[in-house]
Design a protein around this motif. Sequence first.
Motif, PDB file in Angstrom:
ATOM      1  N   ASN A  58      55.701  26.431  31.669  1.00 14.05           N
ATOM      2  CA  ASN A  58      54.694  27.175  30.923  1.00 14.05           C
ATOM      3  C   ASN A  58      55.401  28.285  30.153  1.00 14.05           C
ATOM      4  N   ASP A  61      52.697  32.396  24.609  1.00 15.02           N
ATOM      5  CA  ASP A  61      52.487  31.932  23.232  1.00 15.02           C
ATOM      6  C   ASP A  61      53.538  32.516  22.288  1.00 15.02           C
ATOM      7  N   SER A  62      53.941  33.742  22.550  1.00 16.00           N
ATOM      8  CA  SER A  62      54.865  34.433  21.654  1.00 16.00           C
ATOM      9  C   SER A  62      56.263  33.827  21.640  1.00 16.00           C
ATOM     10  N   LYS A  64      56.820  30.292  22.524  1.00 15.71           N
ATOM     11  CA  LYS A  64      56.764  28.832  22.432  1.00 15.71           C
ATOM     12  C   LYS A  64      57.544  28.348  21.209  1.00 15.71           C
TER      13      LYS A  64
END
Length: 119
Positions: A58, A61-62, A64
């Motif tokens: 996982n 978002d920053s 990915k």
Amino acid sequence: QVQLVESGGGLVQAGGSLRLSCAASGSMISINYMAWYRQGPGKARELVARISRGGSTNYADSVKGRFTISDSRDDAKNTVNLEMNSLKPEDTAVYYCNARRMVTGTEYWGQGTQVTVSS
């Protein structure tokens, strides 16, 4: 007990790359997750990336598409790496290695390694 020692931090220009490593030792049995967190200046500690014992990952978002977490577990050593590419000034933080044992809710932390990205 689990001991975690990070390495690989440093100063890099924006757009550059760094590889962080975390050497884990001690009782790694039943450690379910290994992760990297970071804490920037004046900010709360946040999850960057996590990998389960089964290999599921996982990412925040920053990061990915820019960061990749991987691990290596064998009888000799346990290592968790964080490959960081296309670094941005906002990635500047102290990066911490984390291990979590779900059955007891126990967490272990490394001492942290500084990553500084200059613009």
